[in-house]
Motif scaffolding. Sequence first.
Motif, PDB file in Angstrom:
ATOM      1  N   ILE A  77       0.824  -1.213   0.000  1.00 45.60           N
ATOM      2  CA  ILE A  77       0.000   0.000   0.000  1.00 45.60           C
ATOM      3  C   ILE A  77       0.855   1.259   0.000  1.00 45.60           C
ATOM      4  CG2 ILE A  77      -1.488   1.371   1.518  1.00 45.60           C
ATOM      5  CD1 ILE A  77      -3.071  -0.528  -0.069  1.00 45.60           C
ATOM      6  N   LYS A  80       2.160   2.152  -3.305  1.00 45.30           N
ATOM      7  CA  LYS A  80       1.161   2.615  -4.259  1.00 45.30           C
ATOM      8  C   LYS A  80       1.025   4.135  -4.253  1.00 45.30           C
ATOM      9  CE  LYS A  80      -1.604  -1.541  -4.827  1.00 45.30           C
ATOM     10  NZ  LYS A  80      -2.866  -2.217  -4.555  1.00 45.30           N
ATOM     11  N   GLN A  81       1.473   4.761  -3.181  1.00 39.14           N
ATOM     12  CA  GLN A  81       1.483   6.233  -3.178  1.00 39.14           C
ATOM     13  C   GLN A  81       2.340   6.762  -4.316  1.00 39.14           C
ATOM     14  OE1 GLN A  81       0.042   8.702  -1.778  1.00 39.14           O
ATOM     15  NE2 GLN A  81      -0.884   7.981   0.129  1.00 39.14           N
ATOM     16  N   GLU A 100     -14.809  15.438 -11.777  1.00 37.58           N
ATOM     17  CA  GLU A 100     -15.281  14.690 -10.608  1.00 37.58           C
ATOM     18  C   GLU A 100     -14.491  13.391 -10.429  1.00 37.58           C
ATOM     19  OE1 GLU A 100     -20.011  15.959 -10.414  1.00 37.58           O
ATOM     20  OE2 GLU A 100     -19.378  14.413 -11.807  1.00 37.58           O
ATOM     21  N   PHE A 104     -12.110  12.492  -7.303  1.00 45.22           N
ATOM     22  CA  PHE A 104     -12.297  11.252  -6.542  1.00 45.22           C
ATOM     23  C   PHE A 104     -10.967  10.500  -6.395  1.00 45.22           C
ATOM     24  CE2 PHE A 104     -13.281   6.618  -7.284  1.00 45.22           C
ATOM     25  CZ  PHE A 104     -13.488   6.317  -5.950  1.00 45.22           C
ATOM     26  N   TYR A 105     -10.264  10.316  -7.526  1.00 45.50           N
ATOM     27  CA  TYR A 105      -9.002   9.578  -7.459  1.00 45.50           C
ATOM     28  C   TYR A 105      -7.991  10.310  -6.585  1.00 45.50           C
ATOM     29  CZ  TYR A 105     -10.544   6.362 -11.100  1.00 45.50           C
ATOM     30  OH  TYR A 105     -11.201   5.409 -11.803  1.00 45.50           O
ATOM     31  N   GLN A 107      -8.583  12.116  -4.059  1.00 48.40           N
ATOM     32  CA  GLN A 107      -8.913  11.897  -2.645  1.00 48.40           C
ATOM     33  C   GLN A 107      -8.433  10.534  -2.167  1.00 48.40           C
ATOM     34  OE1 GLN A 107     -13.121  13.268  -3.266  1.00 48.40           O
ATOM     35  NE2 GLN A 107     -12.853  13.943  -1.163  1.00 48.40           N
ATOM     36  N   LEU A 108      -8.353   9.595  -3.109  1.00 48.81           N
ATOM     37  CA  LEU A 108      -7.864   8.267  -2.724  1.00 48.81           C
ATOM     38  C   LEU A 108      -6.392   8.317  -2.325  1.00 48.81           C
ATOM     39  CD1 LEU A 108      -9.560   5.913  -5.333  1.00 48.81           C
ATOM     40  CD2 LEU A 108     -10.319   6.507  -3.043  1.00 48.81           C
ATOM     41  N   PHE A 109      -5.702   9.361  -2.768  1.00 47.82           N
ATOM     42  CA  PHE A 109      -4.309   9.526  -2.325  1.00 47.82           C
ATOM     43  C   PHE A 109      -4.257  10.276  -1.004  1.00 47.82           C
ATOM     44  CE2 PHE A 109      -3.447   8.787  -6.865  1.00 47.82           C
ATOM     45  CZ  PHE A 109      -2.443   7.847  -6.750  1.00 47.82           C
ATOM     46  N   ARG A 113     -10.488  17.363   0.115  1.00 47.86           N
ATOM     47  CA  ARG A 113     -11.385  17.529  -1.016  1.00 47.86           C
ATOM     48  C   ARG A 113     -11.077  18.788  -1.846  1.00 47.86           C
ATOM     49  NH1 ARG A 113     -17.752  16.639  -1.820  1.00 47.86           N
ATOM     50  NH2 ARG A 113     -17.783  15.948   0.319  1.00 47.86           N
ATOM     51  N   GLN A 154      -5.439  10.924 -14.525  1.00 51.99           N
ATOM     52  CA  GLN A 154      -5.446  10.250 -13.230  1.00 51.99           C
ATOM     53  C   GLN A 154      -4.091   9.619 -12.918  1.00 51.99           C
ATOM     54  OE1 GLN A 154      -5.591   6.689 -12.388  1.00 51.99           O
ATOM     55  NE2 GLN A 154      -5.157   6.125 -14.506  1.00 51.99           N
TER      56      GLN A 154
ATOM     57  N   THR C   3     -10.567   6.905   3.199  1.00 59.55           N
ATOM     58  CA  THR C   3     -10.648   6.331   1.861  1.00 59.55           C
ATOM     59  C   THR C   3     -11.990   5.632   1.677  1.00 59.55           C
ATOM     60  OG1 THR C   3      -8.299   5.946   2.036  1.00 59.55           O
ATOM     61  CG2 THR C   3      -9.440   4.845   0.238  1.00 59.55           C
ATOM     62  N   VAL C   6     -14.582   8.191   1.144  1.00 62.11           N
ATOM     63  CA  VAL C   6     -14.495   8.779  -0.195  1.00 62.11           C
ATOM     64  C   VAL C   6     -15.149   7.843  -1.210  1.00 62.11           C
ATOM     65  CG1 VAL C   6     -12.884   9.358  -2.044  1.00 62.11           C
ATOM     66  CG2 VAL C   6     -12.469  10.194   0.268  1.00 62.11           C
ATOM     67  N   ILE C   7     -14.833   6.559  -1.087  1.00 62.99           N
ATOM     68  CA  ILE C   7     -15.411   5.595  -2.033  1.00 62.99           C
ATOM     69  C   ILE C   7     -16.916   5.498  -1.830  1.00 62.99           C
ATOM     70  CG2 ILE C   7     -15.454   3.149  -2.682  1.00 62.99           C
ATOM     71  CD1 ILE C   7     -12.436   3.122  -2.052  1.00 62.99           C
ATOM     72  N   ARG C   9     -18.941   7.776  -0.670  1.00 61.41           N
ATOM     73  CA  ARG C   9     -19.579   8.999  -1.159  1.00 61.41           C
ATOM     74  C   ARG C   9     -19.658   8.970  -2.688  1.00 61.41           C
ATOM     75  NH1 ARG C   9     -16.878  13.172   2.063  1.00 61.41           N
ATOM     76  NH2 ARG C   9     -15.362  13.148   0.393  1.00 61.41           N
ATOM     77  N   ASN C  10     -18.539   8.540  -3.279  1.00 61.97           N
ATOM     78  CA  ASN C  10     -18.504   8.468  -4.738  1.00 61.97           C
ATOM     79  C   ASN C  10     -19.525   7.465  -5.262  1.00 61.97           C
ATOM     80  OD1 ASN C  10     -17.091   9.102  -7.288  1.00 61.97           O
ATOM     81  ND2 ASN C  10     -16.705   6.902  -7.234  1.00 61.97           N
ATOM     82  N   SER C  88      -5.029   0.313  -7.811  1.00 64.12           N
ATOM     83  CA  SER C  88      -3.630   0.642  -8.064  1.00 64.12           C
ATOM     84  C   SER C  88      -3.226   1.886  -7.278  1.00 64.12           C
ATOM     85  CB  SER C  88      -3.393   0.850  -9.562  1.00 64.12           C
ATOM     86  OG  SER C  88      -4.146   1.946 -10.018  1.00 64.12           O
ATOM     87  N   LYS C  89      -4.220   2.516  -6.655  1.00 58.90           N
ATOM     88  CA  LYS C  89      -3.935   3.656  -5.776  1.00 58.90           C
ATOM     89  C   LYS C  89      -3.837   3.137  -4.346  1.00 58.90           C
ATOM     90  CE  LYS C  89      -5.493   6.985  -9.003  1.00 58.90           C
ATOM     91  NZ  LYS C  89      -5.139   6.034 -10.061  1.00 58.90           N
ATOM     92  N   PRO C  90      -3.385   3.963  -3.432  1.00 60.55           N
ATOM     93  CA  PRO C  90      -3.201   3.430  -2.072  1.00 60.55           C
ATOM     94  C   PRO C  90      -4.538   3.143  -1.384  1.00 60.55           C
ATOM     95  CG  PRO C  90      -2.466   5.712  -2.213  1.00 60.55           C
ATOM     96  CD  PRO C  90      -2.858   5.316  -3.577  1.00 60.55           C
ATOM     97  N   VAL C  91      -5.220   2.171  -1.897  1.00 62.52           N
ATOM     98  CA  VAL C  91      -6.528   1.786  -1.349  1.00 62.52           C
ATOM     99  C   VAL C  91      -6.450   0.309  -0.993  1.00 62.52           C
ATOM    100  CG1 VAL C  91      -8.972   1.488  -1.874  1.00 62.52           C
ATOM    101  CG2 VAL C  91      -7.743   3.468  -2.770  1.00 62.52           C
ATOM    102  N   ARG C  92      -6.740   0.011   0.262  1.00 63.19           N
ATOM    103  CA  ARG C  92      -6.735  -1.401   0.651  1.00 63.19           C
ATOM    104  C   ARG C  92      -8.017  -2.029   0.158  1.00 63.19           C
ATOM    105  NH1 ARG C  92      -4.208   1.222   4.768  1.00 63.19           N
ATOM    106  NH2 ARG C  92      -2.156   0.392   5.319  1.00 63.19           N
TER     107      ARG C  92
END
Lengths: 384, 554, 262
Positions: A77, A80-81, A100, A104-105, A107-109, A113, A154, C3, C6-7, C9-10, C88-92
């Motif tokens: 994990i 992946k950053q 949007e 969203f992507y 925010q995953l990092f 917001r 992205q 995370t 965020v998911i 909400r999305n 592929s992003k830092p998401v478990r």
Amino acid sequence: MADAIVIKNLTKQYPVPLKREVVNAVDNLNLTVGEGEIFGFLGANGAGKTTTIKILLGLIYPTTGDASVLGAPAGDIAVKQKLAYLPESPYFYEHMTAKEVITFYAQLFGMKREDARRKAEELVDLVGLGGKSDVNKRIYEFSKGMRQRVGIAQSLINDPTLLFYDEPTSGLDAIARRDIRDLMLYLKREGKTMFLSSHQLEDVEAVCHRVSIIHKGKLRVLGTVEDLLAGERVEIVVTGIDKAVGDKIKAIAPEAVIRTDGARAQVSMNQSDGAVAAVVDAVRQAHGNIVSIVPGRRTLEDLFVEVVGERIVIGDGVATTESVTSSNGSLGNNGQGGTPVSTASAADAPSAAATPTAAAEDAASAANARTKPSANKYKELHRK
Amino acid sequence: MFSKSQRQGLMGVVAALVVAVIVLQARIDPLRRQEAIEPKTVGKVLEKNATTLPFEYILGTLTGFRQVIAGLLWVRTDSFFHSGNYDAVLPMIRLITWLDPNWLDVYATGAWHLMYNFTDTDQRSDRRYLEPGLALLDEGIANNPNVYDLYKEKGWNNFDKVKDYETAVNALKAGAENDPKFDVTQLGHLMAHALERAGRTDESIQQWEQIVKQHQAVLDDKKSTPDAIGRATQGVKSARNNLAHMKVRQIVRRKDTQPPVDAGFTVTVKRTKPKVLEISGTFNLVGAKEFDMGTPEKPGKGILVEGPVDGARVDVRLQDEGYKMAKRQEFSFEVDPKLTIMQDQISIRGGKKAEKGGLFVAQGKNAGSVERSAEHVAVYGFDDEEIKKHKLGSVLLSKGLGQLSPMGQLQAVSVAYPLPYASTKKQYTPAEVQTLMARLRNDSAKLAELDGKKYCVAQNDAYQAGTFRREIDMSKDPSMYSFANDTFELILTMNPRTAPDFVQDRIGWSGEGLTDKNYLYVDKEKNNLRMIRRVIKLKREDLTGTEPKVLVAK
Amino acid sequence: MSTTLVIARNTISEALRRKILNAFLLVGVAMIVLTFAFQAFQPRQELTLIKGMGLGIISLAGILISVILSINLIPTEIERRTIYTILSKPVRRYEFLLGKWGGAVGTVFINVLLMTVVFVAAVAVKQIIGQQPLDAFALFKGALMTYMQLFLLCSLAIFLSIFTTPLINFFLTLSLFILGNLSSFIQDLAKNSTNIVLKGIFTAVHYLVPNFGNFQYSNPLLNPGVQVNSEALFLIQNVVYAVVYSAVLLILAVLAFDRREV
């Protein structure tokens, strides 16, 4: 220089439905990609490219063997950053706008917001989707090229160290392709590491330091672009020959690639005086005509066809492979069933990462000379 | 990926939570399975209708949509009802009350359908459906013992349809006991009326007193809603009024009902066609024409003018000999197709009275049409035949002034100086009568006018009994009247307890002021109810024969 | 955790833009309004009808929205490959799964809430205009039970979606929903069964299959005279049941999804 990607004895097996057999999607793969290297990863459809990338990203798990990315096991994990992944023909949430989706992507990092929104705005502008007509469009209204631009955007959110690009230019028009190629060259100059899988061999040739070809899960070719394309080639165009002549030519020059087009045949083979003369003789003895003999540089496509036995045809947006056959039967190897032509450096290629060669650096500086606005923007973006 | 120890840890958590789920379920079960949440009757739907009900209904029932299904069926039921398809209504009612045994309106409406809407004419309902109707209400009460609504329905149906006031009182009392939140206006008032009809006048008065207190409590409660206050205001007004009437009547009826009126009941039964009976007869129905109520503290005089009235009915019932309505243990909408019960009511009209010294109108051929102003003071029209028959003479008012009785004087004054039609009726005081009579005697023009209208002074007492007549056609609906039995009984009754107030004012709540030479019947089981009752036995042939025939003459 | 949010909400915002789900919502609201067309009945009968129909419509629309949403959430991500860019992003993986689940129950919550508010408001207005006792707000109890039922249903459908295709899952989830609703019936079968094996099976089914029948709570709301013992306890236990059972399903789903190849 540290290794960005290390793949050791990697095998991925899938069970064959309704049978007790397994198929090796990736077969004992060994590969190392150095940091700062742009690594071309070629192969026909089903060769195991995407499987390999998915293992490296931790989306699927290897059957045996190991893979590490930026020093950590694949799928880590924290790593992946620093990664980016652009899948082939990427899909996004269809009912959202580009901004949007990118927000969203982002925010995953872990971005807040507001920061994510700002970042999305910048990136959407960067990839040319910030125009008034596009900004409110939902993804389902996007063309393939526009989706690809969203994918690019992205992939740049986190200023990644290592990028996995899977067919980034497939199905795009010429201008979009050039933009993306320029971007890749820019990333190369920035010292990013890129694992590039592509059918656009000219892109690979232009961008990559090293290239590998994978076929049926096995690594067949690995080397610098310069090494692999070393040696002169000759193209002989003939008419009025049959399969027997084709067989004769293959006997003379096993590496030759024969493409037929109606009554015409094009023989592409290594420059070697004796062999070329022998081929000319064989054609003449069979009362065929020599239309032309043209010396040329070996291309990646030649190499690819030699290895895979398949020629890559880029149709309208969809990359497909077509086996090389003659009108009266198989000439040479049929990619679907036969054993691929092996080249010297295939399976036991040196696994150590080569430093980018002088030639590659030349290519990079050449690209630098014709830097495109998008790449400039990219630079500015990360300076902020 | 999780490590092995992480996975084991999570599986441990899962195991613990599964135990928690089982424990929770075991605790939820007894709560969920209480009747209020999961009625047991739903199982009957599956038991009895699994094969006849469409699959989606079964599915809906099982998956928590049973009340939606019940609602949909109820909408269908309503459309069946509006299209007159009552036979289709009954199975629906059965199903819906199983699906939702707490839907009170379905029992109430179902019972109403059963007890009122199966008819062959506007007046007659199929009495065979009273049993299932009451059984349905009993089932509803059993399923909703703590809600007064269905007790009230049972009370109402016994009160209005079956006219079994004792049962009505018991049902209403049970409702009040089991549901302290019962609606006083709906249930309490009905109970007071039922007690009155049952002849339990003291209890009725106590009940009205109780009701007044109950309404008053609502009015005094500061937390009462405007709606509740509005209803209580109406209720207390109506209750006080009823209470006053009851109290006064209890006093005045003691004297007004004596001596008893002779009903002079006669009946003629003719078979005009097969299964068609013409029932006619006479009944000397005397009631209060003018009544002085007063107040409970200062009661009025009671009956001021008595005389024949319209507005009471003779009940006619034809049934298999010996039939008695049974109480069903379980509701089913099936009725015995071989059972025959016909019940109808025939109004008594047209009774007349002339009192010696009083006025009557000699009307010749126009007998029966009496001036409205005169009607109010009980002046009856007699035709020439009747005048002769009753030896009334025909002394004109101007000639007969001297022999007028006090009542006759009052009548003469009222006829000569009638109050405006719309004004409240009022009796002149004796002093006023004297003044007005003096004026009348000297008013030759008025007297000539009244003579011209044939106002005469009666030379004798004369009562002309009211009559009743109806042709009852039972030939049209053989499913309702099968006439399968061999012997039948035709029962004619006039029950004082079902009579209107102004009739009861004369004959009493329980027939204290009623008698008959031939057909007085005292029902000891009903608190010594005195009623007129005649039972006529008939054979099937009597009813089904083809030729016209007089079956009973007087 | 963020995370996951965020998911979630999305997922909600994406779901709320899906035409099919909105269609169910609109049809639901329209049908609730239509139930007010029962003019031919006595006011109280009409209210019983409207209440029963309204709660039923909310439940039915909710079931359709829940099932169609939940069975597709994760398979669609895999099929459309949108999951690749996310994972592929830092998401478990568990964050992704819980986020998707949160999106599902959140979307269903919004839908049920919207329908319930429209419904309760309409009933309240009707009661006020008709000067009838105002008990419309008690209907929220029914809506809560419906929602907790759907909450559990979403968890079940998402759990099953890890192993099955949406089509199979659709029928599987609905079958289990029906089976779970039959729980009382099955409990009776267990009680009345003399065969020890059958008794065991029925008992196991009763206790282990998600008991959707627990949440059938319209009777006391439709019929004002009905008195429920320990109502608050019953409602709370049902909420806890839905949460605890969902936790079981979600942990199992997380474990399975962790090993699943996408």
